[in-house]
Write an enzyme that holds these catalytic residues in place. Structure first.
Site, short mmCIF file in Angstrom:
data_model
loop_
_atom_site.label_atom_id
_atom_site.label_comp_id
_atom_site.label_asym_id
_atom_site.label_seq_id
_atom_site.Cartn_x
_atom_site.Cartn_y
_atom_site.Cartn_z
N GLN A 28 -1.02 5.50 49.34
CA GLN A 28 -1.95 4.96 50.23
C GLN A 28 -3.15 4.14 48.93
O GLN A 28 -4.15 2.86 49.78
CB GLN A 28 -2.69 5.99 50.79
CG GLN A 28 -3.26 7.53 50.35
CD GLN A 28 -2.12 8.13 50.14
OE1 GLN A 28 -0.59 7.55 50.39
NE2 GLN A 28 -3.12 10.10 50.19
N ASN A 84 3.18 9.20 40.90
CA ASN A 84 4.79 10.05 41.26
C ASN A 84 5.50 8.61 41.44
O ASN A 84 5.14 7.90 41.46
CB ASN A 84 4.87 11.16 41.68
CG ASN A 84 4.16 10.58 43.21
OD1 ASN A 84 3.53 9.56 43.23
ND2 ASN A 84 3.50 10.92 43.44
N SER A 92 8.34 9.97 30.77
CA SER A 92 7.99 9.16 29.68
C SER A 92 9.03 9.94 28.37
O SER A 92 10.19 11.05 29.01
CB SER A 92 6.67 10.29 29.20
OG SER A 92 6.42 9.93 28.16
N GLU A 111 10.35 4.57 24.74
CA GLU A 111 8.86 4.00 25.06
C GLU A 111 7.86 4.67 23.47
O GLU A 111 6.81 3.59 22.90
CB GLU A 111 8.11 4.95 25.84
CG GLU A 111 6.79 5.14 26.60
CD GLU A 111 5.86 6.32 27.13
OE1 GLU A 111 7.41 7.10 27.38
OE2 GLU A 111 5.13 6.01 27.44
N HIS A 112 7.94 5.85 22.57
CA HIS A 112 7.78 6.28 21.99
C HIS A 112 8.70 6.26 21.24
O HIS A 112 10.21 6.93 21.25
CB HIS A 112 6.91 7.54 21.92
CG HIS A 112 5.89 7.45 22.91
ND1 HIS A 112 6.16 8.34 24.70
CD2 HIS A 112 4.75 7.12 22.64
CE1 HIS A 112 4.99 7.90 25.07
NE2 HIS A 112 4.85 7.47 24.59
N ASP A 121 -1.34 9.53 22.24
CA ASP A 121 -1.77 9.43 23.23
C ASP A 121 -3.02 10.16 23.48
O ASP A 121 -3.18 9.29 24.44
CB ASP A 121 -0.57 11.03 23.20
CG ASP A 121 0.29 10.76 23.71
OD1 ASP A 121 1.26 9.62 23.96
OD2 ASP A 121 0.63 11.77 23.21
N GLU A 180 12.94 -38.22 36.52
CA GLU A 180 12.80 -37.01 37.42
C GLU A 180 12.62 -38.36 38.29
O GLU A 180 12.32 -36.86 39.19
CB GLU A 180 11.29 -36.65 36.82
CG GLU A 180 12.35 -35.69 35.54
CD GLU A 180 11.39 -34.18 35.38
OE1 GLU A 180 10.60 -33.77 36.25
OE2 GLU A 180 11.69 -33.71 34.93
N HIS A 202 3.37 -39.73 39.82
CA HIS A 202 3.89 -38.86 38.69
C HIS A 202 3.84 -40.23 38.55
O HIS A 202 2.35 -39.68 36.86
CB HIS A 202 4.74 -38.00 38.39
CG HIS A 202 4.77 -37.16 38.87
ND1 HIS A 202 4.75 -36.89 40.50
CD2 HIS A 202 4.30 -35.87 38.70
CE1 HIS A 202 4.56 -34.77 40.89
NE2 HIS A 202 4.16 -34.66 40.03
N HIS A 230 6.48 17.48 29.81
CA HIS A 230 5.46 16.08 30.07
C HIS A 230 6.13 16.63 31.76
O HIS A 230 5.44 16.86 32.88
CB HIS A 230 5.60 15.44 29.67
CG HIS A 230 4.96 14.23 29.52
ND1 HIS A 230 3.22 14.29 29.42
CD2 HIS A 230 4.94 14.03 27.97
CE1 HIS A 230 2.60 13.21 28.89
NE2 HIS A 230 3.75 12.76 27.51
N GLN A 272 7.61 16.44 23.73
CA GLN A 272 7.79 15.37 25.18
C GLN A 272 7.92 16.13 26.24
O GLN A 272 7.88 15.72 27.28
CB GLN A 272 9.15 14.44 25.05
CG GLN A 272 8.96 13.11 25.63
CD GLN A 272 7.92 12.43 25.31
OE1 GLN A 272 6.47 11.54 24.95
NE2 GLN A 272 7.52 12.26 27.09
#
Lengths: 440, 440
Positions: free
Chosen positions: B185, B208, B232, B321-322, B355, B409, B414, B257, B254
């Site tokens: 929302q 999430n 992650s 990612e890392h 981080d 074209e 044009h 997480h 890691q």
């Protein structure tokens, strides 16, 4: 044109609105095509190409076919393509930036490095006009960026032919493979890969509603695309001094793209609107695509406002793909623009220049997306990796800060990864007896 | 950890695969929430916030609430946030680039101008840890870029409270309004606007699966997002010389997480794997989040390859990612990396530094998206407008090229837009008798 004289600001919202395009009707169909290509690969591509393009034969275009077709391009057109290509290359090469490397505090080195996308896919639509300029606008920055593979898909004629200028541009500007596949099936092939067509890292290029829907599905699945697409647009800001012949020509150039082209004239002069309308009628009769243009103009708008400043506000609210500024002091007017894909400043800067040959990219955000999106640039073909290298001294001074922050976020292992380093750094510092081998 | 010794290259594909996450199950629910917010605005937000967060009350956080909560943050944490903020600001300020302005050919001036996005939205998740670092990583570059409004949404506790460090960061780094709304929302509110929450031009921040699904829906509808998100990840390239204590600490950082965290150790040393496993067991017992970490590690992989070069190839295929590089000559190893969000080079460069506090951004591409996407940077909060200004001389020399290309074209209007300018330019040239008023 529909003329609006001094509309209240509260009414602008309706005047800058684009027609709603509900893609849901075709989405199911496109989802099915994409699913088929994912499941059956080349077999599905062959099937769809037969059904939609009436072509049966090799999907991959051979080098001989490319060469033969390229050679049949007139020398005049070859020269024009090469000349335009040079400008496009110069402007995109100027977009190269240095990598960054700074010590944010002593012993903490942070940097960025730009890396080309490895494989990119270019979609070139078929249809009424052979859009070889799309090939130029996408393959030139892709090659400059250093992309290793530039894959191109375009729908063939029933006999497998593709316009020779498209082949010429592909050969000239480093496209590495060309496939006779169009529509949603071409996008699916590049997004997921088939036996013949490689999966690419990003998909570029315009297309009809099926192509666009397939690109949005690919994007939702993590394969990035250049940008969401809508019908092409122009807004012209013009004052009483603007030449009505130029304004009319610019509106018509946009209108001939398609019946859904979006055309808006914004001005502080009622007289200009009248003379532009007369000019349009005069020019329209000579246009081969006059029916398309007339339909598009039927939906177009001329908005008369109290000042050029108000016109700027209106244009920023509209956020046009192309904005032409034909006013006194056009440069300072253009500097007030915050939402537009590309701006054409002053009497000699017609949109066609940017469409083909001045150097700027013609792949630009439509549908108001210029509020948030940029057009295609060199960066569109690169990604940026950041890195950091921290010295013993660096971790000893920054470590306590990291520990405090990790602890406050309740992430004990994050903290511990720092603590073990600080401990080691302290031991090493003592062993070095304050030695100075501490560079990053 | 699941250990793989010298897997064949043809098997790597399975080893770099991420668990498939089928969002379709929750998509219908999220679509419904988004629809409700679009239809009913604040009323729907109030209803969902009561249902999901058990909170009833004002959505907008007052300045008094912000100030009071900010003041309750410990001085130690305030100092750490300010110190980290300085590094983040320095690194992102270094990403500023000059606008471009070049004549691609005499009389044809092309340029770019960067413009801040006007309104951006930041989502800060609730849950087990108060992620105030997200506020820093997104609001600092947003403010630097010049965004006029920085809107933040975060789910409240049942009594309306939000962690004081989140408020402190919001106040410290220029967030302009904070709302007590979470979940899908909140994303819908920022994408479409309600009576209270403004529609923004781009949405940033982790969340999430509901939040992620809502962001993907917004993106498909043309509201850009920072990037598609997944759990992650860290990959560590380490050789026999790496300190097993550091490697274990990094893998655990890691793993804490979430149970779905992705953890991979890539090495040329079987012995290292054994000693890292012992270290993990030793360190795990002291971790408050040890159950989460143990579950994540249960799905993790240690891959032993024949050389560090092979490890580099594997890492590039995984596109983490890392990426932490703990090898001899870690800098030259890291230069061979082409697919990663951010690289941590050498023994003192732990991921927690990036981080929180070294300066690099922690909003990075997961799920293999580092093949195509960059992490968040200053550019993420800007768009680039191109422009061109062509002089009389410019259109006279470039005009014929444009005419040829437009004609090829089949776009006559044009071409005509150029022709009328060339005609005017010629007349004007003759009138000026070769005068030199021709600057762009």
């Amino acid at each position: 044109m529909n003329v609006f004289i001094h509309p209240e600001r509260t009414k602008w919202k309706d005047l800058v609105a684009r027609p709603e395009d509900d893609a849901s009707a075709i989405l199911e169909k496109v989802r099915e095509i994409v699913g088929e290509v994912r499941r059956s690969g080349d077999e599905a591509l062959t099937r769809f190409t037969k059904r939609f393009d009436a072509y049966e034969g090799s999907l991959r275009v051979s080098e001989e076919d490319m060469r033969a077709a390229s050679n049949s391009v007139s020398l005049e057109l070859q020269d024009a393509i090469v000349a335009a290509g040079k400008n496009i290359e110069r402007f995109h090469a100027a977009q190269r930036t240095d990598d960054i490397k700074i010590e944010t505090q002593p012993g903490v080195l942070c940097g960025t490095r730009k890396v080309p996308l490895e494989k990119v896919g270019i979609y070139v639509p078929g249809g009424t006009a052979p859009l070889f300029s799309t090939v130029m606008m996408l393959s030139i920055p892709a090659r400059l960026a250093g992309c290793r593979e530039i894959v191109m898909c375009t729908p063939p004629g029933a006999d497998g032919t593709i316009h020779e200028a498209i082949f010429f541009c592909a050969a000239q500007f480093g496209v590495t493979s060309v496939f006779r596949v169009g529509g949603a099936q071409a996008i699916a092939a590049m997004a997921y890969g088939t036996e013949t067509i490689p999966k690419v890292d990003k998909i570029f290029g315009p297309g009809n509603r099926y192509v666009t829907a397939a690109k949005m599905l690919a994007a939702a699945d993590g394969v990035p695309i250049d940008m969401p697409a809508g019908p092409s647009e122009v807004a012209v800001i013009a004052d009483a001094e603007a030449d009505p012949e130029f304004v009319a020509a610019d509106l018509l150039a946009q209108a001939e793209h398609g019946t859904d082209s979006q055309v808006i004239l914004i001005t502080d002069s009622k007289e200009l609107v009248s003379s532009v309308r007369e000019e349009i009628d005069r020019q329209l009769v000579n246009l081969p695509r006059r029916e398309i243009a007339a339909t598009a103009l039927g939906n177009s708008r001329a908005v008369v406002l109290e000042s050029v400043n108000a016109a700027v506000d209106f244009a920023n609210q509209y956020a046009p793909e192309h904005l032409i500024v034909l006013t006194r002091d056009s440069e300072s007017v253009s500097r007030q623009i915050t939402n537009a894909g590309s701006i054409f400043i002053g009497e000699y800067s017609c949109e066609s220049a940017g469409d083909y040959a001045s150097g700027t990219n013609h792949t630009l955000p439509t549908n108001g997306f210029a509020r948030s999106y940029s057009g295609v640039s060199l960066d569109s073909f690169q990604k940026q990796i950041t890195y950091q290298k921290i010295s013993r001294k660096g971790i000893l001074s920054l470590g306590p800060v990291i520990e405090t922050l990790a602890e406050a976020e309740s992430l004990a292992a994050h903290k511990h990864a720092v603590t073990v380093r600080m401990r080691a750094a302290e031991i090493s510092s003592r062993a070095m007896a304050g030695g100075n081998d501490d560079s990053v």
